[in-house]
Scaffold this motif. Structure first.
Motif, PDB file in Angstrom:
ATOM      1  N   GLY A 270     -12.950 -18.974  19.196  1.00 42.59           N
ATOM      2  CA  GLY A 270     -12.368 -17.641  19.275  1.00 42.59           C
ATOM      3  C   GLY A 270     -11.672 -17.351  20.593  1.00 42.59           C
ATOM      4  N   ALA A 271     -12.193 -17.899  21.702  1.00 43.33           N
ATOM      5  CA  ALA A 271     -11.561 -17.655  23.000  1.00 43.33           C
ATOM      6  C   ALA A 271     -10.153 -18.242  23.051  1.00 43.33           C
ATOM      7  CB  ALA A 271     -12.419 -18.242  24.118  1.00 43.33           C
ATOM      8  N   LEU A 272      -9.954 -19.399  22.441  1.00 44.13           N
ATOM      9  CA  LEU A 272      -8.612 -19.985  22.374  1.00 44.13           C
ATOM     10  C   LEU A 272      -7.678 -19.093  21.560  1.00 44.13           C
ATOM     11  CD1 LEU A 272      -9.258 -23.796  21.775  1.00 44.13           C
ATOM     12  CD2 LEU A 272      -8.173 -22.754  23.768  1.00 44.13           C
ATOM     13  N   GLN A 273      -8.193 -18.526  20.493  1.00 44.36           N
ATOM     14  CA  GLN A 273      -7.363 -17.643  19.682  1.00 44.36           C
ATOM     15  C   GLN A 273      -6.972 -16.383  20.458  1.00 44.36           C
ATOM     16  OE1 GLN A 273      -8.455 -17.284  15.422  1.00 44.36           O
ATOM     17  NE2 GLN A 273     -10.210 -18.569  15.936  1.00 44.36           N
ATOM     18  N   ASP A 274      -7.910 -15.828  21.194  1.00 42.26           N
ATOM     19  CA  ASP A 274      -7.608 -14.622  21.974  1.00 42.26           C
ATOM     20  C   ASP A 274      -6.561 -14.919  23.045  1.00 42.26           C
ATOM     21  OD1 ASP A 274      -9.440 -13.284  20.434  1.00 42.26           O
ATOM     22  OD2 ASP A 274     -11.035 -13.291  21.946  1.00 42.26           O
ATOM     23  N   ALA A 275      -6.682 -16.080  23.694  1.00 41.99           N
ATOM     24  CA  ALA A 275      -5.682 -16.467  24.695  1.00 41.99           C
ATOM     25  C   ALA A 275      -4.320 -16.679  24.053  1.00 41.99           C
ATOM     26  CB  ALA A 275      -6.135 -17.739  25.410  1.00 41.99           C
ATOM     27  N   SER A 276      -4.313 -17.219  22.858  1.00 42.73           N
ATOM     28  CA  SER A 276      -3.055 -17.474  22.161  1.00 42.73           C
ATOM     29  C   SER A 276      -2.379 -16.180  21.724  1.00 42.73           C
ATOM     30  CB  SER A 276      -3.307 -18.379  20.946  1.00 42.73           C
ATOM     31  OG  SER A 276      -3.837 -19.627  21.362  1.00 42.73           O
TER      32      SER A 276
END
Length: 385
Positions: A270-276
């Motif tokens: 999820g953290a990668l998605q939020d950064a994206s």
């Protein structure tokens, strides 16, 4: 090393076996211009979003297999604002842990064993692995400089074209720096609409178009009937280490990718998605800055090479220079020569296909001072030409 039969059929990944290897170089400090890793940092907005997301406890639990609705909505908005393309966020988007995963997995979701796949020559080295894994037959899609590295499907053997179920396209091109026009995409979509043949457009270098903005294949009428496009955050947003991309377009192909990933990826952190999401919200203004940076580098390189009669293919998009080798050298021999004489590391054209034999690929993703030094050293060898 003992591999299974199917792995034995797949050539070793050129970049996998060469990145990090010990090099024998000349006396000068090494300049690595072989890999297209952006030289600028990820945007501060992306780093801040990532830092905050790491502390969110919901991101440290299993997430939704096919990605957060907020991320899919951000992709939907980005494509609408950037290309004027409407996407159904539930049926026409597949989130990818790096676009390479999608490019290699797509034949498993699109063709049956024995079906044909057209691969560009010259073209990205890892397309072939997916065809072999899917037990498909790969055919040559020839690209010629005199045709601006755009394929003419009439150049393909008629029997092979009839058996083709998937075509790989890649513009801006890695490795040639060629770009596609909207008219080309319109014609390609129209030709294969209503057939069993599908198209995958590798749009990794979408941000970099030096004469005009690069079109999306999905802008062509009827494109969703026949095509998917694979978009990367690695290059345009300086996020190569994040390994985030997505596929958009034809819902049957997207459904296949999503089903495969349900069994192999189990959702993106999820953290990668939020950064994206933070990256996509920067949108076209940030990408324009990126494009201008590489436009200036391109103009400098092309100007100096032209002035000194060193042959190269026109660099109209992307981040790579497709440089002709001197007479008597193929790409691998010229790579070795530049390493020994000038401590310059570039990529031979041979891994990209037989039509790359007498070329080397040079990445412009280096600091401007290193680019200047590269040009100075290369000019010391101009008599070879």
């Amino acid at each position: 090393m003992k591999y299974t039969d199917i792995l034995n059929e797949i050539p070793d990944s050129y970049f996998g076996k060469t990145m990090g290897r010990k090099l024998e170089i000349g006396e000068k400090p090494l300049i690595n211009m072989a890999v297209g890793i952006p030289d600028k940092p990820a945007p501060v907005e992306v780093i801040a979003a990532m830092q905050q997301a790491i502390t969110d406890p919901t991101n440290n639990k299993y997430g939704v297999f096919r990605g957060k609705e907020a991320f899919r909505s951000a992709i939907q908005t980005f494509y609408k604002e950037t290309y004027g393309v409407e996407l159904n966020k539930d049926e026409e988007i597949c989130i990818l842990y790096g676009t390479k995963n999608g490019l290699v997995h797509l034949p498993l979701c699109t063709i049956n064993p024995g079906d044909g796949v057209l691969l560009p020559d010259p073209g990205y080295t890892d397309y072939l692995a997916g065809v072999i894994l899917a037990r498909g037959e790969h055919y040559d899609l020839p690209l010629y400089e005199e045709k601006h590295y755009l394929p003419d499907f009439d150049d393909v053997d008629a029997a092979e074209l009839a058996r083709t179920k998937l075509i790989y396209l890649n513009y801006p091109s890695n490795p040639t720096g060629a770009v596609a026009t909207r008219a080309f995409f319109d014609a390609a979509v129209e030709r294969f609409r209503g057939t069993e043949t599908k198209i995958v457009h590798d749009f990794a270098y979408a941000a970099f178009g030096f004469n005009q903005k690069n079109p999306s294949i999905l802008q062509s009428p009827g494109a969703k009937e026949v095509a998917v496009e694979i978009y990367s955050l690695s290059k345009g947003f300086n996020m190569s280490g994040f390994r985030v991309g997505f596929a958009v377009g034809n819902k049957e192909m997207i459904a296949g990718l999503n089903k495969l990933q349900d069994h192999t990826q189990v959702g993106m952190w999820g953290a990668l998605q939020d950064a994206s999401i933070a990256a996509l919200e920067l949108g076209q203004p940030f990408l324009d800055e990126q494009n201008e940076l590489f436009r200036k580098r391109r103009n400098k390189v092309m100007g100096i090479l032209t002035e000194n009669a060193i042959p190269f293919s026109p660099l109209e998009g992307g981040i790579f220079l497709w440089l002709k080798t001197p007479e008597g050298y193929d790409g691998e021999a010229f790579v070795d020569y530049l390493l020994q004489e000038q401590s310059l590391l570039v990529t031979p054209g041979i891994p990209f296909g037989e039509r790359g034999r007498n070329y080397v690929r040079v990445s412009l993703a280096v600091e401007d001072s290193l680019l200047d030094t590269f040009l100075e050293r290369l000019l010391e060898e101009k008599d070879l030409y």
